[in-house]
Scaffold this motif. Structure first.
Motif, PDB file in Angstrom:
ATOM      1  N   PHE A 107      12.558  21.488   1.760  1.00  0.00           N
ATOM      2  CA  PHE A 107      13.465  20.383   1.461  1.00  0.00           C
ATOM      3  C   PHE A 107      12.882  19.520   0.354  1.00  0.00           C
ATOM      4  CE2 PHE A 107      14.798  15.929   2.463  1.00  0.00           C
ATOM      5  CZ  PHE A 107      16.147  16.083   2.174  1.00  0.00           C
ATOM      6  N   LEU A 108      13.749  19.118  -0.574  1.00  0.00           N
ATOM      7  CA  LEU A 108      13.365  18.201  -1.641  1.00  0.00           C
ATOM      8  C   LEU A 108      14.293  16.997  -1.616  1.00  0.00           C
ATOM      9  CD1 LEU A 108      13.116  21.356  -2.940  1.00  0.00           C
ATOM     10  CD2 LEU A 108      11.838  20.011  -4.604  1.00  0.00           C
ATOM     11  N   LEU A 109      13.696  15.810  -1.614  1.00  0.00           N
ATOM     12  CA  LEU A 109      14.442  14.554  -1.614  1.00  0.00           C
ATOM     13  C   LEU A 109      14.321  13.896  -2.981  1.00  0.00           C
ATOM     14  CD1 LEU A 109      15.935  12.204  -0.110  1.00  0.00           C
ATOM     15  CD2 LEU A 109      13.658  11.276   0.387  1.00  0.00           C
ATOM     16  N   VAL A 110      15.447  13.585  -3.593  1.00  0.00           N
ATOM     17  CA  VAL A 110      15.447  12.787  -4.824  1.00  0.00           C
ATOM     18  C   VAL A 110      15.462  11.324  -4.409  1.00  0.00           C
ATOM     19  CG1 VAL A 110      16.595  12.267  -6.990  1.00  0.00           C
ATOM     20  CG2 VAL A 110      16.670  14.599  -6.073  1.00  0.00           C
ATOM     21  N   VAL A 197      12.433  19.979 -13.019  1.00  0.00           N
ATOM     22  CA  VAL A 197      11.279  19.797 -12.130  1.00  0.00           C
ATOM     23  C   VAL A 197      11.661  20.123 -10.686  1.00  0.00           C
ATOM     24  CG1 VAL A 197       9.712  18.066 -11.162  1.00  0.00           C
ATOM     25  CG2 VAL A 197      10.069  18.176 -13.631  1.00  0.00           C
ATOM     26  N   LEU A 198      12.832  19.688 -10.251  1.00  0.00           N
ATOM     27  CA  LEU A 198      13.283  20.021  -8.901  1.00  0.00           C
ATOM     28  C   LEU A 198      13.347  21.529  -8.698  1.00  0.00           C
ATOM     29  CD1 LEU A 198      16.161  17.415  -8.482  1.00  0.00           C
ATOM     30  CD2 LEU A 198      14.088  17.513  -7.080  1.00  0.00           C
ATOM     31  N   LEU A 199      13.877  22.236  -9.673  1.00  0.00           N
ATOM     32  CA  LEU A 199      13.978  23.682  -9.561  1.00  0.00           C
ATOM     33  C   LEU A 199      12.596  24.319  -9.472  1.00  0.00           C
ATOM     34  CD1 LEU A 199      15.668  26.240  -9.544  1.00  0.00           C
ATOM     35  CD2 LEU A 199      15.672  26.173 -12.055  1.00  0.00           C
ATOM     36  N   ALA A 200      11.667  23.846 -10.299  1.00  0.00           N
ATOM     37  CA  ALA A 200      10.313  24.395 -10.260  1.00  0.00           C
ATOM     38  C   ALA A 200       9.624  24.096  -8.931  1.00  0.00           C
ATOM     39  CB  ALA A 200       9.498  23.829 -11.418  1.00  0.00           C
ATOM     40  N   ASP A 203      10.583  26.204  -5.714  1.00  0.00           N
ATOM     41  CA  ASP A 203       9.941  27.517  -5.593  1.00  0.00           C
ATOM     42  C   ASP A 203       8.436  27.419  -5.379  1.00  0.00           C
ATOM     43  OD1 ASP A 203      12.363  28.822  -5.936  1.00  0.00           O
ATOM     44  OD2 ASP A 203      12.168  28.910  -8.117  1.00  0.00           O
ATOM     45  N   ARG A 204       7.927  26.193  -5.173  1.00  0.00           N
ATOM     46  CA  ARG A 204       6.489  26.007  -4.949  1.00  0.00           C
ATOM     47  C   ARG A 204       6.267  25.302  -3.612  1.00  0.00           C
ATOM     48  NH1 ARG A 204       3.341  27.055  -9.611  1.00  0.00           N
ATOM     49  NH2 ARG A 204       1.618  27.001  -8.106  1.00  0.00           N
ATOM     50  N   PRO A 205       6.291  26.052  -2.512  1.00  0.00           N
ATOM     51  CA  PRO A 205       6.102  25.421  -1.203  1.00  0.00           C
ATOM     52  C   PRO A 205       4.747  24.753  -1.050  1.00  0.00           C
ATOM     53  CG  PRO A 205       5.994  27.825  -1.044  1.00  0.00           C
ATOM     54  CD  PRO A 205       6.491  27.498  -2.409  1.00  0.00           C
ATOM     55  N   GLU A 206       3.806  25.058  -1.956  1.00  0.00           N
ATOM     56  CA  GLU A 206       2.490  24.408  -1.904  1.00  0.00           C
ATOM     57  C   GLU A 206       2.569  22.909  -2.174  1.00  0.00           C
ATOM     58  OE1 GLU A 206       1.840  27.882  -4.865  1.00  0.00           O
ATOM     59  OE2 GLU A 206       3.573  26.814  -4.003  1.00  0.00           O
ATOM     60  N   THR A 207       3.709  22.445  -2.689  1.00  0.00           N
ATOM     61  CA  THR A 207       3.871  21.012  -2.950  1.00  0.00           C
ATOM     62  C   THR A 207       4.399  20.263  -1.734  1.00  0.00           C
ATOM     63  OG1 THR A 207       6.117  21.285  -3.840  1.00  0.00           O
ATOM     64  CG2 THR A 207       4.283  21.435  -5.407  1.00  0.00           C
ATOM     65  N   ALA A 208       4.578  20.946  -0.618  1.00  0.00           N
ATOM     66  CA  ALA A 208       5.060  20.282   0.595  1.00  0.00           C
ATOM     67  C   ALA A 208       4.102  19.175   1.003  1.00  0.00           C
ATOM     68  CB  ALA A 208       5.214  21.287   1.728  1.00  0.00           C
ATOM     69  N   GLY A 209       4.684  18.053   1.416  1.00  0.00           N
ATOM     70  CA  GLY A 209       3.912  16.897   1.846  1.00  0.00           C
ATOM     71  C   GLY A 209       3.643  15.888   0.761  1.00  0.00           C
ATOM     72  N   LEU A 210       4.000  16.203  -0.482  1.00  0.00           N
ATOM     73  CA  LEU A 210       3.713  15.309  -1.601  1.00  0.00           C
ATOM     74  C   LEU A 210       4.920  14.430  -1.950  1.00  0.00           C
ATOM     75  CD1 LEU A 210       1.803  17.662  -4.076  1.00  0.00           C
ATOM     76  CD2 LEU A 210       0.829  15.886  -2.592  1.00  0.00           C
ATOM     77  N   THR A 211       4.629  13.199  -2.348  1.00  0.00           N
ATOM     78  CA  THR A 211       5.598  12.297  -2.946  1.00  0.00           C
ATOM     79  C   THR A 211       5.173  12.103  -4.394  1.00  0.00           C
ATOM     80  OG1 THR A 211       6.046  11.185  -0.856  1.00  0.00           O
ATOM     81  CG2 THR A 211       6.590   9.975  -2.861  1.00  0.00           C
ATOM     82  N   LEU A 212       6.049  12.488  -5.328  1.00  0.00           N
ATOM     83  CA  LEU A 212       5.669  12.596  -6.731  1.00  0.00           C
ATOM     84  C   LEU A 212       6.551  11.721  -7.611  1.00  0.00           C
ATOM     85  CD1 LEU A 212       5.405  16.500  -6.753  1.00  0.00           C
ATOM     86  CD2 LEU A 212       3.480  14.892  -6.655  1.00  0.00           C
ATOM     87  N   ASP A 213       5.926  10.792  -8.341  1.00  0.00           N
ATOM     88  CA  ASP A 213       6.640  10.067  -9.390  1.00  0.00           C
ATOM     89  C   ASP A 213       6.941  11.034 -10.528  1.00  0.00           C
ATOM     90  OD1 ASP A 213       6.224   7.714  -7.957  1.00  0.00           O
ATOM     91  OD2 ASP A 213       4.503   7.090  -9.160  1.00  0.00           O
ATOM     92  N   ARG A 227      -0.372  21.565 -12.031  1.00  0.00           N
ATOM     93  CA  ARG A 227      -1.411  20.540 -11.847  1.00  0.00           C
ATOM     94  C   ARG A 227      -1.269  19.854 -10.491  1.00  0.00           C
ATOM     95  NH1 ARG A 227      -2.079  15.325 -12.212  1.00  0.00           N
ATOM     96  NH2 ARG A 227       0.055  14.967 -12.922  1.00  0.00           N
ATOM     97  N   VAL A 228      -0.037  19.529 -10.079  1.00  0.00           N
ATOM     98  CA  VAL A 228       0.099  18.858  -8.786  1.00  0.00           C
ATOM     99  C   VAL A 228      -0.222  19.802  -7.634  1.00  0.00           C
ATOM    100  CG1 VAL A 228       1.738  17.150  -9.650  1.00  0.00           C
ATOM    101  CG2 VAL A 228       2.612  19.218  -8.539  1.00  0.00           C
ATOM    102  N   VAL A 229       0.031  21.087  -7.825  1.00  0.00           N
ATOM    103  CA  VAL A 229      -0.366  22.054  -6.803  1.00  0.00           C
ATOM    104  C   VAL A 229      -1.884  22.047  -6.639  1.00  0.00           C
ATOM    105  CG1 VAL A 229      -0.529  24.524  -6.280  1.00  0.00           C
ATOM    106  CG2 VAL A 229       1.655  23.539  -7.033  1.00  0.00           C
ATOM    107  N   GLU A 230      -2.604  21.970  -7.764  1.00  0.00           N
ATOM    108  CA  GLU A 230      -4.062  22.006  -7.722  1.00  0.00           C
ATOM    109  C   GLU A 230      -4.660  20.677  -7.291  1.00  0.00           C
ATOM    110  OE1 GLU A 230      -7.886  22.882 -10.685  1.00  0.00           O
ATOM    111  OE2 GLU A 230      -5.841  23.210 -11.382  1.00  0.00           O
TER     112      GLU A 230
END
Length: 238
Positions: A107-110, A197-200, A203-213, A227-230
């Protein structure tokens, strides 16, 4: 093809997301009425008419169970002050409940940059210009920012949703350029860039749990997401 389901599919970001996604994804765009159905169908998306305000959690869960999306995006917005709480907060919470009921996890929240608890000190990376922008947006759009903040707080309580929150700064209709993703001090961002960015991120479940400006910047979308994945920068502060 992976499937993307977008709530608020008639909005500007959601329509740009559908356009970006349809070459590589099946797209279901949930819309309040048929006003954008023909446009979305022309983009290759499947329009699905369902009002977030009128639908029950069971209705939403039935849609998710039937469509079986690989990722869900909440890009809905009230568009009028009298509906802000009902859509931006209550609608979001109904979707969270439906995700859990249907077993849909990604899930992605805008949300919105600076959707924070203003009773606490500002984030350490904020500048004087950030604080002025913060005062301005909260003065102009207080109910909207409260709804977005409350929606974020509730989402962070959900343990069965693999969520990523994207907080765009001031939106523009400029063509997409480079990105600043993670922590931003303010500025502007292209709606087209938000969609990319939402589309990218979908497809990257490794970003789960992050809140990103998210703001316009220098990094390519691919590099910014890598970079945010790493590094896992996180704009969330409880």
């Amino acid at each position: 093809m992976p499937k993307l389901l977008i709530f608020g599919g008639g909005g500007a970001i959601a329509r740009k997301l559908a356009a970006a996604a349809t070459p590589t994804h099946k797209v279901v765009s949930v819309i309040r009425n048929d006003g954008h159905a023909a446009d979305l169908a022309a983009l290759g998306a499947k329009p699905l008419i369902l009002s977030l305000e009128d639908a029950s959690v069971a209705d939403l869960a039935d849609v998710l169970s039937a469509e079986k999306p690989d990722a869900v995006v909440f890009a809905a917005g009230a568009g009028s002050a009298d509906r802000t709480r009902a859509v931006d907060y209550e609608g979001a919470v109904k979707v969270y409940d439906a995700l859990e009921k249907s077993g849909t996890r990604r899930f992605l929240l805008v949300s919105a940059w600076d959707a924070r608890n203003r009773d606490k000190p500002p984030p350490k990376h904020y500048t004087e210009a950030s604080l002025k922008s913060s005062d301005w947006v909260w003065d102009k759009l207080k109910d909207y920012y409260i709804a977005k903040r409350d929606a974020e707080v509730e989402l962070h309580r959900r343990k069965d949703i693999d969520y990523t929150v994207v907080r765009p700064v001031l939106l523009t209709d400029e063509p997409a350029g480079g990105a600043t993703l993670g922590l931003a001090t303010g500025g502007k961002v292209s709606r087209e860039l938000v969609a990319k960015v939402l589309l990218a991120l979908a497809d990257r479940p490794e970003t789960a749990g992050l809140t990103l400006d998210l703001a316009d910047g220098e990094d390519s979308v691919e590099w910014a997401v890598a970079r945010v994945v790493e590094e896992r920068p996180d704009a969330w502060e409880d």
